[in-house]
Design a protein around this motif. Sequence first.
Motif, mmCIF file in Angstrom:
data_model
loop_
_atom_site.group_PDB
_atom_site.id
_atom_site.type_symbol
_atom_site.label_atom_id
_atom_site.label_comp_id
_atom_site.label_asym_id
_atom_site.label_seq_id
_atom_site.Cartn_x
_atom_site.Cartn_y
_atom_site.Cartn_z
ATOM 1 N N TRP A 58 46.532 0.504 -34.224
ATOM 2 C CA TRP A 58 47.058 1.286 -35.342
ATOM 3 C C TRP A 58 48.356 0.779 -35.942
ATOM 4 O O TRP A 58 49.055 1.501 -36.644
ATOM 5 N N SER A 116 60.308 3.311 -30.908
ATOM 6 C CA SER A 116 58.873 3.572 -30.743
ATOM 7 C C SER A 116 58.553 4.938 -31.321
ATOM 8 O O SER A 116 59.473 5.739 -31.584
ATOM 9 N N GLY A 117 57.284 5.195 -31.501
ATOM 10 C CA GLY A 117 56.889 6.502 -32.020
ATOM 11 C C GLY A 117 57.407 7.618 -31.127
ATOM 12 O O GLY A 117 57.940 8.625 -31.598
ATOM 13 N N ALA A 118 57.272 7.421 -29.818
ATOM 14 C CA ALA A 118 57.708 8.453 -28.874
ATOM 15 C C ALA A 118 59.200 8.750 -29.017
ATOM 16 O O ALA A 118 59.613 9.915 -29.032
ATOM 17 N N TYR A 150 49.033 14.592 -30.186
ATOM 18 C CA TYR A 150 49.600 13.468 -29.439
ATOM 19 C C TYR A 150 50.852 12.999 -30.161
ATOM 20 O O TYR A 150 50.803 12.682 -31.347
ATOM 21 N N HIS A 151 51.964 12.977 -29.435
ATOM 22 C CA HIS A 151 53.216 12.557 -30.065
ATOM 23 C C HIS A 151 53.925 11.465 -29.272
ATOM 24 O O HIS A 151 55.099 11.196 -29.516
ATOM 25 N N GLY A 152 53.240 10.860 -28.309
ATOM 26 C CA GLY A 152 53.856 9.793 -27.524
ATOM 27 C C GLY A 152 53.948 10.181 -26.059
ATOM 28 O O GLY A 152 53.585 11.297 -25.674
ATOM 29 N N GLU A 222 50.898 16.568 -36.837
ATOM 30 C CA GLU A 222 50.382 15.289 -37.316
ATOM 31 C C GLU A 222 49.742 15.590 -38.678
ATOM 32 O O GLU A 222 48.667 16.185 -38.725
ATOM 33 N N ASP A 256 54.940 14.214 -37.867
ATOM 34 C CA ASP A 256 54.825 12.973 -37.108
ATOM 35 C C ASP A 256 53.887 12.054 -37.884
ATOM 36 O O ASP A 256 52.668 12.163 -37.796
ATOM 37 N N VAL A 258 53.759 8.849 -37.477
ATOM 38 C CA VAL A 258 53.733 7.573 -36.751
ATOM 39 C C VAL A 258 52.421 6.829 -36.996
ATOM 40 O O VAL A 258 52.414 5.618 -37.240
ATOM 41 N N ALA A 259 51.301 7.556 -36.983
ATOM 42 C CA ALA A 259 50.013 6.902 -37.211
ATOM 43 C C ALA A 259 49.658 6.856 -38.699
ATOM 44 O O ALA A 259 49.072 5.895 -39.176
ATOM 45 N N LYS A 285 54.785 2.868 -35.968
ATOM 46 C CA LYS A 285 53.678 1.899 -36.056
ATOM 47 C C LYS A 285 53.682 0.907 -37.235
ATOM 48 O O LYS A 285 54.006 -0.243 -37.055
#
Length: 464
Positions: A58, A116-118, A150-152, A222, A256, A258-259, A285
Motif C-alpha cells: 500500500w 510511520s502510520g502508527a 486498524y491504525h497501526g 478510516e 486516519d 494513512v492508507a 504510506k
Amino acid sequence: MNDTYQTLSEKSKKYLWNPFTQMQGYNADQPLIIESAQGVKLRDVTGREYYDGVSSVWLNVHGHNVPELNEAITAQLGKIAHSTLLGMANVPAIELAEQLVQIAPPGLAKVFYSDSGATSVEIAIKMAFQYWQHNGQPEKRSFVTMNNAYHGDTIGAVSVGAIDIYHKAYSSLLFQSYRVDYPYCYRCPLGKDLSDCAFACLQQVESLLQEKGQEIAAFIIEPIVQGASGIITMPEGFLKRLRELCTTYDVLMICDEVATGFGRTGKMFACEHDGVTPDLMCVAKGLTGGYLPVAATLATDEIYDAFLGGYEEKKTFFQGHSYTGNQLGCAVALANLELFRERDLVTDVARKSEHLAARLAMLGERKYVGDIRQRGLMAGIELVKDKASKTEYDWSEKIGLVVSRRACELGMILRPLGNVVVFMPPLGSTITELDEMTDILIQAIIDVTEEGVQVRAEFLPHGL
Ligand SMILES: *Cc1c(COP(=O)(O)O)cnc(C)c1O
C-alpha cells in the motif's frame, strides 16, 4: 535455483524475523527474496519478475526506481542526510509542511512529522487527549473507534484498533475505547439493506456521542475505505454525517488517511469525497511515493493554539522521534508531490479507477466471488463458499492466501486480508499494465476457487 539464492535463503531463515509472518511456515519454505525493481515490477534474486500488485503493501505510487525520486534523494544526500527538528528546522521539512497544508482539506494548518502510520496515529491520540486538558475539559479522555479498525501496531494505535486477531493478545495492556460499527454493507451488522437503511447504524453513533460525549476526546475513523479489515467501503454521505455528529457533540474527529491518502481513492485525500475536514489527519504510506519512512499528523490551528503558552506553563507537546522531519524523506516526498502535479495523477487515478471497475465487474459472475469493493485503485474481492448465504471460507482454508500465492506463480505479488483478495496497484501503472495485472488477478481467483489448481510452494510470500 542459484547459489546466491540458497545462501541468502539460509541466512534469511537464520537471522530474520519477519513482520506479520508465521516463521515456522516461512522457514519450511523457499522465501521470495527481492533484489531490484523497475517501474511496477519487482525482481527476485533468481531473476524472476513480478508485478507489485499491492504497491509493496500500500505504499508505492509512481512505481520503483523512478528517476525523479532517485535524483531528489541523491541531491539531498549531497547536502545533508539528517539533522534534528527538535527546537530547530531544516529546508525540505519546511517546504513539505507548506505543501501538505496547501493540498490538505481546508482548515488543517500545522504539520507534525513522525516516521510511520502508527506513530502518526499515536501523535493524533496524544494531541487530542492533551488538547482537552489545555482547554479545561480534562474529563474528555476517551476515544471512539470503529469495529475492525486498524491504525497501526504500537500500543496506543492498537488501543484504538479493533481487529481482534491482531489485538487480543495485548488487551490487558490497552486503554479501552468505545466501538461503533463501520458500514460494512455487504454484511450489515444490523441486517439492513443500503437501499432503504437511511444509515441506521449512525443512530448507534449518535446515541453514544449523546450519552458519553462529555467524556470523549476524539473519534478516529478510516475515511471512505476501512483498509485492513478487508477494504470495506463507506457509502457516499456517511463520512459527512459522522463529521456533523462529531461537531454537534464536541468530539474531535481524527481521520486516519494513512492508507487512503495521496490519490489512492481517486482524490488527493479520501475526506474530499464527502467534503470533510477532520480536526486531525494522519498520513504516511504514499507520502514519500513508497520510498522512505516519513509520516505526518496534520492539525487545525485551534488544536495547535491550545498548546501555546509560556515555557514555565509546560503546555509543550512533549513528543518527538529521533528521525522526525528527516531531510532525505522530506526531499523525496517533495519530489513525489511534484510528480503528482506534473502528471495530474489524481485525475488520472480517477480515470483508471473506472477502467479497473469495468474489468473487475466480470468477476461478479463468478461462483465464489461474494462482493467486489473498490475506491480508486484500492480494491478488495471477498470470496465466499456460498454466494446466496454469504457463507465464509474457514480461516484454516487460507483461501485469500492460496489465491495470492497462485497470483505469485502467475507473476504478481498480492497479499490478502483473510478471505479478501486485495488488489492495490501502484497509482502510476499504465492501462496496459493494469490490464495485465487484472488478468492475473482474475485467473488466480478462478484457478483456485473453481479449477482446484494446486499451488506449488516455492519462491512465494507468506502471509495471513
Ligand atoms: C498501514 C496503516 C497504518 C499503520 O501504518 P504503519 O506505517 O505500518 O505504521 C495505520 N492506519 C492505516 C489506515 C493503515 O492502513
